[in-house]
Design a protein around this motif. Structure first.
Motif, PDB file in Angstrom:
ATOM      1  N   LEU A  58       0.840  -1.194   0.000  1.00  0.00           N
ATOM      2  CA  LEU A  58       0.000   0.000   0.000  1.00  0.00           C
ATOM      3  C   LEU A  58       0.876   1.245   0.000  1.00  0.00           C
ATOM      4  O   LEU A  58       1.950   1.247   0.618  1.00  0.00           O
ATOM      5  CB  LEU A  58      -0.905   0.033   1.240  1.00  0.00           C
ATOM      6  CG  LEU A  58      -1.798  -1.179   1.489  1.00  0.00           C
ATOM      7  CD1 LEU A  58      -2.610  -0.980   2.761  1.00  0.00           C
ATOM      8  CD2 LEU A  58      -2.697  -1.449   0.302  1.00  0.00           C
ATOM      9  N   GLY A  59       0.393   2.297  -0.645  1.00  0.00           N
ATOM     10  CA  GLY A  59       1.074   3.587  -0.630  1.00  0.00           C
ATOM     11  C   GLY A  59       0.637   4.398   0.576  1.00  0.00           C
ATOM     12  O   GLY A  59      -0.258   3.992   1.334  1.00  0.00           O
ATOM     13  N   GLN A  60       1.228   5.574   0.736  1.00  0.00           N
ATOM     14  CA  GLN A  60       0.902   6.385   1.914  1.00  0.00           C
ATOM     15  C   GLN A  60      -0.542   6.878   1.918  1.00  0.00           C
ATOM     16  O   GLN A  60      -1.062   7.276   2.956  1.00  0.00           O
ATOM     17  CB  GLN A  60       1.894   7.527   2.089  1.00  0.00           C
ATOM     18  CG  GLN A  60       1.907   8.558   1.016  1.00  0.00           C
ATOM     19  CD  GLN A  60       3.033   9.557   1.233  1.00  0.00           C
ATOM     20  OE1 GLN A  60       4.018   9.285   1.901  1.00  0.00           O
ATOM     21  NE2 GLN A  60       2.882  10.728   0.651  1.00  0.00           N
ATOM     22  N   ASP A  61      -1.194   6.800   0.769  1.00  0.00           N
ATOM     23  CA  ASP A  61      -2.615   7.174   0.697  1.00  0.00           C
ATOM     24  C   ASP A  61      -3.536   6.009   1.080  1.00  0.00           C
ATOM     25  O   ASP A  61      -4.756   6.147   1.084  1.00  0.00           O
ATOM     26  CB  ASP A  61      -2.966   7.682  -0.700  1.00  0.00           C
ATOM     27  CG  ASP A  61      -2.677   6.657  -1.800  1.00  0.00           C
ATOM     28  OD1 ASP A  61      -2.233   5.524  -1.481  1.00  0.00           O
ATOM     29  OD2 ASP A  61      -2.884   6.990  -2.974  1.00  0.00           O
ATOM     30  N   GLY A  62      -2.947   4.839   1.376  1.00  0.00           N
ATOM     31  CA  GLY A  62      -3.735   3.665   1.746  1.00  0.00           C
ATOM     32  C   GLY A  62      -4.207   2.843   0.565  1.00  0.00           C
ATOM     33  O   GLY A  62      -4.802   1.794   0.739  1.00  0.00           O
ATOM     34  N   PRO A 111      10.153   8.490  -4.776  1.00  0.00           N
ATOM     35  CA  PRO A 111      11.052   8.935  -3.713  1.00  0.00           C
ATOM     36  C   PRO A 111      10.296   9.744  -2.658  1.00  0.00           C
ATOM     37  O   PRO A 111       9.293  10.390  -2.951  1.00  0.00           O
ATOM     38  CB  PRO A 111      12.063   9.836  -4.432  1.00  0.00           C
ATOM     39  CG  PRO A 111      11.823   9.673  -5.888  1.00  0.00           C
ATOM     40  CD  PRO A 111      10.479   9.064  -6.072  1.00  0.00           C
ATOM     41  N   GLY A 112      10.793   9.680  -1.420  1.00  0.00           N
ATOM     42  CA  GLY A 112      10.233  10.483  -0.346  1.00  0.00           C
ATOM     43  C   GLY A 112       8.818  10.099   0.056  1.00  0.00           C
ATOM     44  O   GLY A 112       8.066  10.933   0.543  1.00  0.00           O
ATOM     45  N   GLN A 113       8.454   8.834  -0.110  1.00  0.00           N
ATOM     46  CA  GLN A 113       7.090   8.375   0.204  1.00  0.00           C
ATOM     47  C   GLN A 113       7.135   7.299   1.287  1.00  0.00           C
ATOM     48  O   GLN A 113       8.160   6.671   1.531  1.00  0.00           O
ATOM     49  CB  GLN A 113       6.414   7.797  -1.045  1.00  0.00           C
ATOM     50  CG  GLN A 113       6.249   8.786  -2.174  1.00  0.00           C
ATOM     51  CD  GLN A 113       5.198   9.823  -1.864  1.00  0.00           C
ATOM     52  OE1 GLN A 113       4.075   9.491  -1.516  1.00  0.00           O
ATOM     53  NE2 GLN A 113       5.565  11.088  -1.984  1.00  0.00           N
ATOM     54  N   ARG A 114       6.003   7.063   1.885  1.00  0.00           N
ATOM     55  CA  ARG A 114       5.839   6.022   2.899  1.00  0.00           C
ATOM     56  C   ARG A 114       5.027   4.884   2.279  1.00  0.00           C
ATOM     57  O   ARG A 114       4.034   5.133   1.582  1.00  0.00           O
ATOM     58  CB  ARG A 114       5.085   6.619   4.084  1.00  0.00           C
ATOM     59  CG  ARG A 114       5.105   5.777   5.298  1.00  0.00           C
ATOM     60  CD  ARG A 114       6.231   6.240   6.217  1.00  0.00           C
ATOM     61  NE  ARG A 114       6.177   5.499   7.462  1.00  0.00           N
ATOM     62  CZ  ARG A 114       7.183   4.766   7.891  1.00  0.00           C
ATOM     63  NH1 ARG A 114       8.297   4.713   7.233  1.00  0.00           N
ATOM     64  NH2 ARG A 114       7.087   4.109   9.008  1.00  0.00           N
ATOM     65  N   TYR A 115       5.449   3.643   2.536  1.00  0.00           N
ATOM     66  CA  TYR A 115       4.778   2.462   2.005  1.00  0.00           C
ATOM     67  C   TYR A 115       4.551   1.460   3.127  1.00  0.00           C
ATOM     68  O   TYR A 115       5.182   1.542   4.189  1.00  0.00           O
ATOM     69  CB  TYR A 115       5.616   1.811   0.900  1.00  0.00           C
ATOM     70  CG  TYR A 115       5.722   2.673  -0.329  1.00  0.00           C
ATOM     71  CD1 TYR A 115       4.759   2.607  -1.329  1.00  0.00           C
ATOM     72  CD2 TYR A 115       6.777   3.572  -0.487  1.00  0.00           C
ATOM     73  CE1 TYR A 115       4.844   3.403  -2.457  1.00  0.00           C
ATOM     74  CE2 TYR A 115       6.866   4.379  -1.616  1.00  0.00           C
ATOM     75  CZ  TYR A 115       5.898   4.286  -2.592  1.00  0.00           C
ATOM     76  OH  TYR A 115       5.968   5.078  -3.704  1.00  0.00           O
ATOM     77  N   GLU A 116       3.653   0.499   2.859  1.00  0.00           N
ATOM     78  CA  GLU A 116       3.334  -0.492   3.881  1.00  0.00           C
ATOM     79  C   GLU A 116       3.007  -1.825   3.228  1.00  0.00           C
ATOM     80  O   GLU A 116       2.142  -1.910   2.360  1.00  0.00           O
ATOM     81  CB  GLU A 116       2.140   0.005   4.688  1.00  0.00           C
ATOM     82  CG  GLU A 116       1.722  -0.883   5.821  1.00  0.00           C
ATOM     83  CD  GLU A 116       0.635  -0.237   6.661  1.00  0.00           C
ATOM     84  OE1 GLU A 116       0.757  -0.306   7.890  1.00  0.00           O
ATOM     85  OE2 GLU A 116      -0.326   0.328   6.100  1.00  0.00           O
ATOM     86  N   TRP A 117       3.732  -2.874   3.639  1.00  0.00           N
ATOM     87  CA  TRP A 117       3.381  -4.232   3.266  1.00  0.00           C
ATOM     88  C   TRP A 117       2.377  -4.743   4.290  1.00  0.00           C
ATOM     89  O   TRP A 117       2.585  -4.598   5.496  1.00  0.00           O
ATOM     90  CB  TRP A 117       4.600  -5.150   3.268  1.00  0.00           C
ATOM     91  CG  TRP A 117       5.499  -4.983   2.102  1.00  0.00           C
ATOM     92  CD1 TRP A 117       6.699  -4.328   2.074  1.00  0.00           C
ATOM     93  CD2 TRP A 117       5.286  -5.484   0.776  1.00  0.00           C
ATOM     94  NE1 TRP A 117       7.242  -4.404   0.816  1.00  0.00           N
ATOM     95  CE2 TRP A 117       6.403  -5.099   0.004  1.00  0.00           C
ATOM     96  CE3 TRP A 117       4.267  -6.219   0.182  1.00  0.00           C
ATOM     97  CZ2 TRP A 117       6.515  -5.436  -1.346  1.00  0.00           C
ATOM     98  CZ3 TRP A 117       4.372  -6.553  -1.165  1.00  0.00           C
ATOM     99  CH2 TRP A 117       5.492  -6.164  -1.917  1.00  0.00           C
TER     100      TRP A 117
END
Length: 149
Positions: A58-62, A111-117
């Motif tokens: 998932l990206g930082q936007d969910g 670049p400069g983003q938050r991600y989540e497995w």
């Protein structure tokens, strides 16, 4: 069910054990390769039957991250089924270790983003079944100086 998850540079399973190199990071370059090491503690009553496993990014936007594919945008996910058996001689009611390792090739992450497995097992997830990481911001180019005549 418990899941212990770790981001790494490389991970494999051999002889029922996880072998991890460069593990425990949370910041990476946008085009880096990586691995996800997982140790599941499967309860006695969940052994000897299929488990549906899904890891999704998932990206930082969910929203689920997608990559271009031959048939259009494809979600970045790993899907599989596993059945964890009970080893002979295991004490009744004991959890069973189930190690997993996934190598992830370079992904076109921003670049400069938050991600989540996020790990889902049989359609369920828990808060500690999430791995968050960030990509480094773009490097600034060389400094330019303007001299006013």
């Amino acid at each position: 069910m418990r899941a212990t998850m770790l981001l790494a540079d490389h991970a494999v399973v051999a002889d029922g054990k996880l072998y991890i190199n460069g593990g425990g990071w949370s910041v990476t370059g946008p085009g880096a390769t990586s691995a996800i090491a997982i140790k599941l503690d499967v309860p006695w009553d969940r052994t000897n039957r299929p488990l549906q496993l899904r890891l999704r990014l998932l990206g930082q936007d969910g929203e689920q991250v997608t990559v271009p594919g031959p048939e259009g945008a494809q979600p970045v996910e790993i899907v599989g089924e596993a059945e964890v058996g009970r080893p002979a001689g295991l004490a009744h009611g004991a959890d069973v270790d189930f190690p997993l390792a996934f190598q992830i090739g370079p992904l076109p992450l921003q670049p400069g983003q938050r991600y989540e497995w996020v790990l889902d097992i049989d359609g369920e997830t828990q808060r500690d079944w999430h791995l968050t990481f960030s990509t480094r911001p773009e490097a600034a180019g060389p400094a330019t100086y303007v001299v006013d005549p």
